[in-house]
Design a protein around this motif. Sequence first.
Motif, mmCIF file in Angstrom:
data_model
loop_
_atom_site.group_PDB
_atom_site.id
_atom_site.type_symbol
_atom_site.label_atom_id
_atom_site.label_comp_id
_atom_site.label_asym_id
_atom_site.label_seq_id
_atom_site.Cartn_x
_atom_site.Cartn_y
_atom_site.Cartn_z
ATOM 1 N N TYR A 39 0.819 -1.215 0.000
ATOM 2 C CA TYR A 39 0.000 0.000 0.000
ATOM 3 C C TYR A 39 0.854 1.267 0.000
ATOM 4 O O TYR A 39 0.459 2.281 -0.567
ATOM 5 C CB TYR A 39 -0.939 -0.001 1.214
ATOM 6 C CG TYR A 39 -2.159 -0.865 1.021
ATOM 7 C CD1 TYR A 39 -3.271 -0.371 0.364
ATOM 8 C CD2 TYR A 39 -2.194 -2.171 1.493
ATOM 9 C CE1 TYR A 39 -4.399 -1.153 0.175
ATOM 10 C CE2 TYR A 39 -3.307 -2.966 1.309
ATOM 11 C CZ TYR A 39 -4.412 -2.451 0.652
ATOM 12 O OH TYR A 39 -5.514 -3.234 0.459
ATOM 13 N N PHE A 40 1.999 1.225 0.646
ATOM 14 C CA PHE A 40 2.851 2.413 0.677
ATOM 15 C C PHE A 40 3.351 2.758 -0.730
ATOM 16 O O PHE A 40 3.304 3.917 -1.153
ATOM 17 C CB PHE A 40 4.038 2.196 1.623
ATOM 18 C CG PHE A 40 4.983 3.362 1.684
ATOM 19 C CD1 PHE A 40 4.621 4.528 2.325
ATOM 20 C CD2 PHE A 40 6.235 3.293 1.076
ATOM 21 C CE1 PHE A 40 5.487 5.623 2.370
ATOM 22 C CE2 PHE A 40 7.098 4.369 1.116
ATOM 23 C CZ PHE A 40 6.723 5.544 1.775
ATOM 24 N N LYS A 41 3.828 1.744 -1.444
ATOM 25 C CA LYS A 41 4.296 1.969 -2.812
ATOM 26 C C LYS A 41 3.163 2.445 -3.703
ATOM 27 O O LYS A 41 3.350 3.325 -4.560
ATOM 28 C CB LYS A 41 4.911 0.680 -3.365
ATOM 29 C CG LYS A 41 5.574 0.856 -4.723
ATOM 30 C CD LYS A 41 6.252 -0.430 -5.170
ATOM 31 C CE LYS A 41 6.933 -0.234 -6.525
ATOM 32 N NZ LYS A 41 7.605 -1.485 -6.975
ATOM 33 N N ALA A 42 1.975 1.875 -3.499
ATOM 34 C CA ALA A 42 0.816 2.297 -4.293
ATOM 35 C C ALA A 42 0.457 3.748 -3.995
ATOM 36 O O ALA A 42 0.064 4.494 -4.893
ATOM 37 C CB ALA A 42 -0.370 1.383 -4.004
ATOM 38 N N THR A 43 0.593 4.150 -2.727
ATOM 39 C CA THR A 43 0.329 5.540 -2.364
ATOM 40 C C THR A 43 1.312 6.475 -3.046
ATOM 41 O O THR A 43 0.927 7.541 -3.549
ATOM 42 C CB THR A 43 0.404 5.718 -0.839
ATOM 43 O OG1 THR A 43 -0.543 4.848 -0.207
ATOM 44 C CG2 THR A 43 0.092 7.153 -0.441
ATOM 45 N N LEU A 44 2.581 6.096 -3.080
ATOM 46 C CA LEU A 44 3.581 6.916 -3.769
ATOM 47 C C LEU A 44 3.260 7.028 -5.261
ATOM 48 O O LEU A 44 3.378 8.120 -5.847
ATOM 49 C CB LEU A 44 4.978 6.312 -3.584
ATOM 50 C CG LEU A 44 5.604 6.426 -2.194
ATOM 51 C CD1 LEU A 44 6.980 5.783 -2.195
ATOM 52 C CD2 LEU A 44 5.699 7.882 -1.750
ATOM 53 N N ASN A 45 2.831 5.928 -5.868
ATOM 54 C CA ASN A 45 2.473 5.972 -7.286
ATOM 55 C C ASN A 45 1.293 6.917 -7.518
ATOM 56 O O ASN A 45 1.284 7.684 -8.494
ATOM 57 C CB ASN A 45 2.128 4.570 -7.788
ATOM 58 C CG ASN A 45 3.339 3.655 -7.853
ATOM 59 O OD1 ASN A 45 4.468 4.116 -8.012
ATOM 60 N ND2 ASN A 45 3.112 2.364 -7.717
ATOM 61 N N SER A 46 0.314 6.869 -6.625
ATOM 62 C CA SER A 46 -0.840 7.769 -6.749
ATOM 63 C C SER A 46 -0.417 9.224 -6.619
ATOM 64 O O SER A 46 -0.879 10.090 -7.365
ATOM 65 C CB SER A 46 -1.897 7.435 -5.689
ATOM 66 O OG SER A 46 -2.494 6.183 -5.931
ATOM 67 N N LEU A 47 0.473 9.499 -5.669
ATOM 68 C CA LEU A 47 0.941 10.868 -5.470
ATOM 69 C C LEU A 47 1.749 11.357 -6.669
ATOM 70 O O LEU A 47 1.657 12.532 -7.053
ATOM 71 C CB LEU A 47 1.774 10.958 -4.192
ATOM 72 C CG LEU A 47 1.005 10.781 -2.882
ATOM 73 C CD1 LEU A 47 1.964 10.753 -1.699
ATOM 74 C CD2 LEU A 47 -0.030 11.886 -2.698
ATOM 75 N N ILE A 48 2.537 10.460 -7.272
ATOM 76 C CA ILE A 48 3.316 10.833 -8.460
ATOM 77 C C ILE A 48 2.378 11.207 -9.606
ATOM 78 O O ILE A 48 2.552 12.233 -10.272
ATOM 79 C CB ILE A 48 4.253 9.681 -8.879
ATOM 80 C CG1 ILE A 48 5.376 9.511 -7.850
ATOM 81 C CG2 ILE A 48 4.838 9.932 -10.263
ATOM 82 C CD1 ILE A 48 6.231 8.273 -8.063
ATOM 83 N N VAL A 49 1.386 10.369 -9.837
ATOM 84 C CA VAL A 49 0.428 10.629 -10.915
ATOM 85 C C VAL A 49 -0.322 11.938 -10.667
ATOM 86 O O VAL A 49 -0.464 12.777 -11.569
ATOM 87 C CB VAL A 49 -0.562 9.455 -11.051
ATOM 88 C CG1 VAL A 49 -1.697 9.807 -12.010
ATOM 89 C CG2 VAL A 49 0.154 8.205 -11.536
ATOM 90 N N CYS A 50 -0.789 12.130 -9.431
ATOM 91 C CA CYS A 50 -1.568 13.333 -9.110
ATOM 92 C C CYS A 50 -0.707 14.590 -9.213
ATOM 93 O O CYS A 50 -1.149 15.610 -9.776
ATOM 94 C CB CYS A 50 -2.159 13.212 -7.705
ATOM 95 S SG CYS A 50 -3.449 11.964 -7.552
ATOM 96 N N ALA A 51 0.509 14.542 -8.672
ATOM 97 C CA ALA A 51 1.383 15.718 -8.706
ATOM 98 C C ALA A 51 1.736 16.092 -10.145
ATOM 99 O O ALA A 51 1.713 17.277 -10.518
ATOM 100 C CB ALA A 51 2.648 15.449 -7.900
ATOM 101 N N PHE A 52 2.061 15.100 -10.947
ATOM 102 C CA PHE A 52 2.403 15.363 -12.351
ATOM 103 C C PHE A 52 1.228 16.005 -13.086
ATOM 104 O O PHE A 52 1.375 17.034 -13.753
ATOM 105 C CB PHE A 52 2.798 14.050 -13.038
ATOM 106 C CG PHE A 52 3.189 14.203 -14.482
ATOM 107 C CD1 PHE A 52 4.491 14.479 -14.837
ATOM 108 C CD2 PHE A 52 2.236 14.064 -15.485
ATOM 109 C CE1 PHE A 52 4.855 14.615 -16.166
ATOM 110 C CE2 PHE A 52 2.581 14.205 -16.819
ATOM 111 C CZ PHE A 52 3.899 14.480 -17.167
#
Length: 253
Positions: A39-52
């Motif tokens: 879940y932590f890695k998935a959260t980072l992926n979500s934040l990367i997509v959203c920030a970009f």
Amino acid sequence: YKISKSLMDETEAISPNPPLFPSVPQWQNYIKLFTENGYFKATLNSLIVCAFNCVVVPLSASIIAYSFAKLRWKGRNLMFALMMFTTMLPAVATQIPLYVMYSNMGWIDTLFPLTIPNLFGGGATYIFLLRQYMMGIPNDMSDAARVDGANPFRIFVNIILPNCKPILLYIAVTVFITNWGDYYGPLVYMTSDNAPYTLAYLIYKNSTESDVAAQLAAIRMAGGVFMTILPAIIFTFFQKQLTEGVLTSGLKG
């Protein structure tokens, strides 16, 4: 109730008649959310997509909207009409062609399909909103700058963008909330177990697998609470600006 269930142990969480409140709050569920099961890695992926996308969509859409609103070029109205026509295309009609194209480009099981296409405006709706807003900005300012020797790009950066802050902020927050809760895009383009899952998709995926759903019921509830809290905080902080952006864009349009 979701918060209460996120603090239950697994036995209480999957019970046919779960209690309203947990007998012993399991605060470690939120710790496990970010330390176990990916879940932590998935959260980072979500934040990367959203920030970009929060940066790229308002910027790219504003450039395209500026061309439609303030520049004069042959075929402008026709191109704008064709762009708006794309809003009538159902997403399912483009799903297979996009999948084939991204597959040929080697983008399947990557974050590229969720990010790179947004370099081209992020959709006709955002471009339309910005165009309508820009059309309400008086041309006198642009004309005065042009007389002083400013080129179209400088006019865009120094005059148009600063006057579009409310609608740009509205689009950025909307893009964040949309991408933060999106599971359908990753559902289509993430096909392997090693793919960079987003948090929304991982919660969805685990909820559809019976064994995992039973084992991680409370953890998924904690993930659902976390996914709800972040957009709520953002909306609370930017509520005034969002309201002003919508009202002002409506008046200018």
